[in-house]
Design a protein around this motif. Structure first.
Motif, short mmCIF file in Angstrom:
data_model
loop_
_atom_site.label_atom_id
_atom_site.label_comp_id
_atom_site.label_asym_id
_atom_site.label_seq_id
_atom_site.Cartn_x
_atom_site.Cartn_y
_atom_site.Cartn_z
N THR A 125 53.58 35.54 44.75
CA THR A 125 52.87 36.71 45.22
C THR A 125 52.17 37.44 44.09
N GLN A 126 50.91 37.77 44.31
CA GLN A 126 50.15 38.58 43.37
C GLN A 126 50.13 40.02 43.87
N TYR A 127 50.42 40.93 42.95
CA TYR A 127 50.43 42.35 43.28
C TYR A 127 49.22 42.99 42.63
N PHE A 128 48.51 43.77 43.46
CA PHE A 128 47.22 44.29 43.03
C PHE A 128 47.30 45.74 42.55
N GLY A 129 46.40 46.07 41.66
CA GLY A 129 46.21 47.45 41.25
C GLY A 129 45.25 48.15 42.19
N PRO A 130 44.98 49.44 41.94
CA PRO A 130 44.12 50.22 42.83
C PRO A 130 42.64 49.93 42.68
N PHE A 158 37.35 35.55 42.95
CA PHE A 158 38.13 35.36 41.74
C PHE A 158 37.21 35.37 40.52
N SER A 198 36.86 30.09 35.30
CA SER A 198 35.94 29.39 36.20
C SER A 198 35.23 30.31 37.18
N GLY A 199 35.75 31.51 37.41
CA GLY A 199 35.13 32.41 38.37
C GLY A 199 34.14 33.40 37.79
N GLN A 221 35.35 42.67 44.35
CA GLN A 221 35.14 42.85 45.77
C GLN A 221 33.83 43.58 45.98
N TYR A 276 45.35 38.37 36.91
CA TYR A 276 44.13 37.90 37.56
C TYR A 276 43.14 39.07 37.67
N LEU A 329 35.71 39.09 48.49
CA LEU A 329 36.65 39.06 47.36
C LEU A 329 36.48 37.76 46.60
N TYR A 363 39.73 40.02 40.03
CA TYR A 363 38.91 39.70 41.18
C TYR A 363 37.83 40.77 41.32
N ASP A 384 41.78 30.68 32.66
CA ASP A 384 40.89 30.01 33.61
C ASP A 384 39.72 30.95 33.86
N LEU A 444 39.24 44.37 40.92
CA LEU A 444 40.67 44.42 41.19
C LEU A 444 41.42 43.53 40.20
#
Lengths: 115, 113
Positions: free
Chosen positions: B101-106, B45, B58-59, B37, B33, B43, B35, B56, B91
């Motif tokens: 659960t989605q895990y995010f990068g820095p 998508f 759409s965002g 910010q 994904y 935040l 995102y 997808d 992000l």
């Protein structure tokens, strides 16, 4: 469309005390997941806790617990025994189980833990 | 194990230039994904990839934004003809195929002058 509301822009708590961060959500779907993420000043989003809409028990992860009240559409985060390192932005988020799988986030709550 | 990595960590560019942001997901995570910010929008998508399925999109806020994922792993988000309103933290997150659960990068901090 789903919506997440966090009504507390900022919160203060004394070290070692418990604090509750509010989150309400709005969706017409019955199947969804609720999440809390922590974002320290470094910027990385850290996953804290997850609650599924069909879970009957409130989720707990160490000092974090999620007070899930489905009828009221609320998913408040409770942090017990606050530590200085808990100072950060906290985001509530939701994802539907069907259709769009992206997270919808609230506006966040900035928590400051005071010594 | 290694988490989600993103590069560059910071990017300063001039209005009108193209930029490429890279995301390396956690090994074995087929869902990815993007995102954004920003101060004004919170935040948001942008785009979602799952395995070999069509993404997808759409965002994505405009046709200046595009993303691809090569070999089911690394993803690149491209912003063409950058505008000042594109300034934000971008992000990337990844998850298991059936994972909740989605895990995010820095994140990549983009500043368009």
């Amino acid at each position: 469309a789903q919506k997440i509301t966090q009504t507390q822009p900022g919160m203060f708590v004394q070290e070692k005390e418990a604090v509750t961060l509010d989150c309400t959500y709005d969706t017409s779907d019955q199947s969804y997941g609720l999440f809390w993420y922590k974002q320290p000043s470094s910027g990385e989003m850290i996953f804290l806790i997850y609650q599924g809409s069909y879970d009957e028990q409130n989720a707990t992860e160490g000092r974090y617990s999620l007070n899930f009240q489905k009828a009221r559409k609320s998913a408040n985060l409770v942090i017990s025994a606050s530590q200085l390192g808990d100072s950060a932005m906290y985001f509530c988020a939701m994802r539907l189980y069907t259709g769009r799988r992206a997270l919808t986030f609230g506006s966040g709550t900035r928590l400051q833990v005071q010594p | 194990g290694a988490g989600v990595s993103q590069s560059p960590s910071n990017k300063v560019t001039e209005k009108g230039k193209d930029v490429e942001l890279r995301c390396d997901p956690i090994s074995g995570h087929t869902a990815l994904y993007w995102y954004r910010q920003s101060l004004g929008q919170g935040l948001e998508f942008l785009i979602y990839f799952q395995g070999n399925s069509a993404p997808d999109k759409s965002g994505l806020p405009s046709d200046r934004f595009s993303a691809e994922r090569t070999g089911g792993s690394v993803s690149t988000l491209t912003i063409q003809r950058t505008q000042q309103e594109d300034s934000a933290v971008y992000l990337c997150a990844s998850s298991l195929p059936s994972g909740e659960t989605q895990y995010f990068g820095p994140g990549t901090r983009l500043l368009v002058l």
